[in-house]
Design an enzyme around this catalytic site. Structure first.
Site, PDB file in Angstrom:
ATOM      1  N   GLU A  74      -6.727 -20.975 -16.527  1.00 18.12           N
ATOM      2  CA  GLU A  74      -7.208 -21.713 -15.651  1.00 18.12           C
ATOM      3  C   GLU A  74      -8.428 -22.713 -15.776  1.00 18.12           C
ATOM      4  O   GLU A  74      -9.320 -22.210 -16.250  1.00 18.12           O
ATOM      5  CB  GLU A  74      -7.717 -20.647 -14.398  1.00 18.12           C
ATOM      6  CG  GLU A  74      -7.879 -21.346 -13.131  1.00 18.12           C
ATOM      7  CD  GLU A  74      -8.804 -20.554 -12.234  1.00 18.12           C
ATOM      8  OE1 GLU A  74      -8.590 -20.582 -11.067  1.00 18.12           O
ATOM      9  OE2 GLU A  74      -9.607 -19.796 -12.749  1.00 18.12           O
TER      10      GLU A  74
ATOM     11  N   ASP B 109       0.730  -1.152  -0.012  1.00 19.42           N
ATOM     12  CA  ASP B 109       0.036  -0.013   0.002  1.00 19.42           C
ATOM     13  C   ASP B 109       1.078   1.296  -0.106  1.00 19.42           C
ATOM     14  O   ASP B 109       1.867   1.370   0.862  1.00 19.42           O
ATOM     15  CB  ASP B 109      -0.976   0.051   1.317  1.00 19.42           C
ATOM     16  CG  ASP B 109      -1.477   1.266   1.421  1.00 19.42           C
ATOM     17  OD1 ASP B 109      -1.964   1.911   0.494  1.00 19.42           O
ATOM     18  OD2 ASP B 109      -1.999   1.677   2.669  1.00 19.42           O
TER      19      ASP B 109
ATOM     20  N   ASN C 299      -0.501   4.690  -0.020  1.00 21.58           N
ATOM     21  CA  ASN C 299      -0.947   5.630   0.442  1.00 21.58           C
ATOM     22  C   ASN C 299      -1.644   5.651   1.724  1.00 21.58           C
ATOM     23  O   ASN C 299      -2.640   6.574   2.219  1.00 21.58           O
ATOM     24  CB  ASN C 299      -2.191   6.240  -0.411  1.00 21.58           C
ATOM     25  CG  ASN C 299      -3.168   5.122  -0.947  1.00 21.58           C
ATOM     26  OD1 ASN C 299      -3.412   4.282  -0.451  1.00 21.58           O
ATOM     27  ND2 ASN C 299      -4.190   5.664  -1.896  1.00 21.58           N
TER      28      ASN C 299
ATOM     29  N   HIS D  60      -3.284 -17.293  -5.386  1.00 28.55           N
ATOM     30  CA  HIS D  60      -4.588 -16.382  -4.391  1.00 28.55           C
ATOM     31  C   HIS D  60      -5.585 -17.284  -4.084  1.00 28.55           C
ATOM     32  O   HIS D  60      -6.292 -16.971  -3.363  1.00 28.55           O
ATOM     33  CB  HIS D  60      -4.884 -15.424  -5.290  1.00 28.55           C
ATOM     34  CG  HIS D  60      -5.619 -15.729  -6.499  1.00 28.55           C
ATOM     35  ND1 HIS D  60      -4.792 -16.468  -7.515  1.00 28.55           N
ATOM     36  CD2 HIS D  60      -6.857 -15.514  -6.836  1.00 28.55           C
ATOM     37  CE1 HIS D  60      -5.946 -16.717  -8.411  1.00 28.55           C
ATOM     38  NE2 HIS D  60      -7.081 -16.157  -8.087  1.00 28.55           N
ATOM     39  N   ASP D  61      -5.732 -18.591  -4.588  1.00 22.46           N
ATOM     40  CA  ASP D  61      -7.060 -19.231  -4.155  1.00 22.46           C
ATOM     41  C   ASP D  61      -6.447 -20.537  -3.488  1.00 22.46           C
ATOM     42  O   ASP D  61      -7.374 -21.419  -3.122  1.00 22.46           O
ATOM     43  CB  ASP D  61      -7.542 -19.783  -5.611  1.00 22.46           C
ATOM     44  CG  ASP D  61      -8.387 -18.861  -6.130  1.00 22.46           C
ATOM     45  OD1 ASP D  61      -9.043 -17.786  -5.707  1.00 22.46           O
ATOM     46  OD2 ASP D  61      -8.604 -19.132  -7.531  1.00 22.46           O
TER      47      ASP D  61
ATOM     48  N   ASP E  38      -4.062   3.918   2.954  1.00 19.84           N
ATOM     49  CA  ASP E  38      -5.619   3.516   2.954  1.00 19.84           C
ATOM     50  C   ASP E  38      -5.836   2.037   3.491  1.00 19.84           C
ATOM     51  O   ASP E  38      -7.063   1.412   3.595  1.00 19.84           O
ATOM     52  CB  ASP E  38      -6.488   3.839   1.514  1.00 19.84           C
ATOM     53  CG  ASP E  38      -6.028   3.099   0.739  1.00 19.84           C
ATOM     54  OD1 ASP E  38      -5.097   2.172   0.563  1.00 19.84           O
ATOM     55  OD2 ASP E  38      -6.827   3.191  -0.444  1.00 19.84           O
TER      56      ASP E  38
ATOM     57  N   ASP F   1      -8.948 -16.716 -16.378  1.00 22.97           N
ATOM     58  CA  ASP F   1      -9.881 -17.219 -15.144  1.00 22.97           C
ATOM     59  C   ASP F   1     -10.845 -18.258 -15.802  1.00 22.97           C
ATOM     60  O   ASP F   1     -11.411 -17.908 -16.702  1.00 22.97           O
ATOM     61  CB  ASP F   1     -10.526 -15.978 -14.561  1.00 22.97           C
ATOM     62  CG  ASP F   1     -11.106 -16.372 -13.344  1.00 22.97           C
ATOM     63  OD1 ASP F   1     -10.276 -16.706 -12.397  1.00 22.97           O
ATOM     64  OD2 ASP F   1     -12.478 -16.443 -13.008  1.00 22.97           O
TER      65      ASP F   1
ATOM     66  N   ASP G 106      -1.776  -1.328  -3.702  1.00 21.85           N
ATOM     67  CA  ASP G 106      -2.254  -0.505  -4.912  1.00 21.85           C
ATOM     68  C   ASP G 106      -0.991  -0.484  -5.845  1.00 21.85           C
ATOM     69  O   ASP G 106      -0.114  -1.103  -5.567  1.00 21.85           O
ATOM     70  CB  ASP G 106      -2.554   0.812  -4.463  1.00 21.85           C
ATOM     71  CG  ASP G 106      -1.408   1.505  -3.592  1.00 21.85           C
ATOM     72  OD1 ASP G 106      -0.255   1.339  -4.111  1.00 21.85           O
ATOM     73  OD2 ASP G 106      -2.015   2.257  -2.701  1.00 21.85           O
TER      74      ASP G 106
END
Length: 560
Positions: free
Chosen positions: A256, A21, A23, A329-330, A25, A199, A29
């Site tokens: 995928e 990150d 910034n 990520h899965d 928040d 995907d 990003d």
């Protein structure tokens, strides 16, 4: 076998929300990614695969896209993205984007139009059906549990969503939909990207008529996957996509494809078939699932893992190409799942990396894998963010009164949030991921496990990865050598050879905390040997005909 740049590459997957990150928040990003490109370059990465950064209401963390040609506000602007691409290319790396075209968000302009009326010009962009006897059009279950159909008041019909109800499936039978997708792909390729990860691309062709799935147990909803995985027109669609778009650019593609078999993968990846370069298959990450699916935990048997990898290595040899991964990520963190994330975290992480990078195929590193990040155990379900996990918990605990602790154990082992905790950059607050409040809690072990510490320690997992990647660039055998398993029946040792011209690689891996004895099969002969890499200190002169392996030990020899 044709030499190709994407065969020789190592890919690094970034999950932008959790990477860095810039910034404050609390959400990773694009500027955060730019600030860490030198870290990836130093690691030796060739290609960065960026998980979706498109406009999205974020029901499924960006896999529900409302505008394919714009960037999500939380991640930055198109100008930020263009800067990222330029900075990646400046460092001699490439960028692969996610292509999510089985479904859109229900907030995409096409769907907003589609649901207005039955005669809307966009109606046929999606899959609409009337109900049957006051129920859903068929008995298919969504991949995120519950029905795969959602009733829409406006027109009194149901639309199909194989994932969340906010992810309506596109109707690929409609040539206009396909043309829209191809135009959008050209939009990104003309900006200069270097490929697509596609995907659930083998879901885009459904069996005509969308029949009920067999339901011997009389369940409310059942998996209809046989009717939408690898459907009747899938090869036609992919060949059309290749003809219309991909063949005009020098790019890499990986599809995928849950539920794909070796025989089907030969068709998808065959060099003369013009579909995709490689597939992500799931066989090896389903080996620790019981008969009731992913959340039904069962211990992994090494022999099953060997059988699976050997089948894919031999099956695609000389025909297609493998993608190599143990987490993404899965999927949960590989050191927690296939290794030992406690006493032998460093050794087993290095051993697993050796295993993967010495196979034939293109290796994919998932962010944090290279520093040995582990699964997380949050105390409360309230700390979890993933829609699949939350839906499953609600269904099992709230609706079916299952034991919450047992369900949490399944989440600790298999939940997708294991991969999504923020990247551990250093030992400062929030692991250096953000100066704000992170969108998801950081794994509490970040003081011990972080990139700063790994980069500073020459014996770290990070530096071991650097060496593996260097070996790939130095020795063509690592990329192009053919694979053969040895000692297939051994319960603890996974050993194999790679052969190319007059050279042989011997890869010896101990997948246990025990100390088994390795015996070299008599038929493997050599006049010289060189130890290329090992995760313990080893005397290169030591004889290799018979020796005892240390816990999670890995060795790779070059034999001539």
């Amino acid at each position: 076998m044709k030499k190709q740049w994407w065969k020789e590459s190592v890919v690094y997957q970034i999950y932008p929300r959790s990477f860095k990150d810039s910034n404050g928040d609390g959400i990773g990003d694009i500027q955060g990614i730019i600030s860490k490109l030198d870290y990836l370059k130093d690691l030796g990465i060739d290609v960065i695969w960026l998980s979706p950064v498109y406009k999205s209401p974020n029901d499924d963390n960006g896999y529900d896209i409302s505008d394919y040609r714009d960037i999500m506000d939380e991640f930055g602007t198109m100008a930020d993205w263009e800067e990222l691409l330029a900075e990646i290319h400046k460092r001699g790396m490439k960028l692969m984007m996610d292509l999510v075209v089985n479904h859109t968000s229900d907030e995409h302009p096409w769907f907003i139009e589609s649901r207005k009326s039955k005669d809307n010009p966009y109606r046929d962009y999606y899959i609409w059906r009337p109900g049957k006897e006051g129920k859903e059009p068929n008995n298919w279950e969504s991949c995120f549990s519950g029905s795969a159909w959602e009733y829409d008041e406006t027109t009194g019909e149901y639309y199909l969503h194989l994932f969340s109800k906010k992810q309506p499936d596109l109707n690929w039978e409609n040539p206009k939909v396909r043309q829209e997708v191809y135009d959008m792909m050209k939009f990104w390729l003309d900006k200069g990207i270097d490929g697509f990860r596609m995907d659930v691309i083998n879901f885009i062709s459904k069996v005509p008529g969308l029949p009920d799935a067999p339901n011997p147990e009389g369940k409310k909803y059942v998996s209809g996957s046989r009717f939408f995985m690898n459907g009747p027109r899938i090869h036609e669609f992919l060949q059309e996509m290749n003809r219309e778009v991909l063949s005009k650019y020098d790019v890499m593609t990986v599809g995928e494809m849950p539920g794909v078999t070796v025989e089907e993968a030969k068709l998808y990846t065959g060099e003369d078939r013009n579909e995709v370069n490689m597939v992500f298959q799931f066989e090896h990450v389903d080996l620790d699932s019981g008969p009731n699916g992913k959340w039904d935990l069962r211990p992994l048997k090494l022999r099953d893992l060997k059988e699976s990898f050997t089948k894919w290595q031999k099956g695609l040899e000389g025909v297609g190409w493998n993608s190599l991964y143990l987490n993404n990520h899965d999927q949960p963190r590989m050191v927690s799942r296939f290794g030992n994330d406690q006493e032998y975290r460093v050794e087993s992480a290095k051993m697993l990396a050796t295993f993967l990078h010495m196979l034939q195929g293109t290796p994919y590193i998932y962010q944090g894998e290279e520093i040995g990040m582990t699964n997380v155990r949050f105390d409360s379900i309230d700390d979890y963010k993933d829609i699949e996990t939350l839906n499953m918990y609600r269904e099992k605990v709230m609706e079916n009164d299952e034991d919450p602790q047992k369900v949490m154990e399944a989440i600790y082992a298999k939940g997708r949030d294991n991969a999504r905790t923020p990247f551990q950059w250093d030992d400062s607050e929030n692991a250096g991921f953000t100066t704000g409040t992170p969108w998801m809690k950081v794994n509490p072990n970040y003081k011990e496990i972080n990139a700063k510490k790994a980069v500073e320690d020459p014996n770290s997992i990070y530096h071991y990865y650097r060496k593996l990647i260097q070996l790939r660039k130095q020795y063509p055998i690592v990329v192009y050598g053919s694979y053969d398993i040895i000692l297939p029946e051994h319960e603890q040792i996974y050993a194999y050879t790679r052969t190319h011209k007059n050279e042989k690689l011997l890869v010896i891996l101990n997948f246990s905390a025990d100390q088994p004895i390795f015996e070299l099969p008599k038929e493997i002969t050599f006049t010289t040997k060189e130890l290329l890499i090992s995760n313990y200190d080893v005397n290169g002169e030591e004889a290799i005909e018979i020796f005892t392996l240390k816990p999670y030990e890995a060795r790779v020899y070059l034999l001539k």
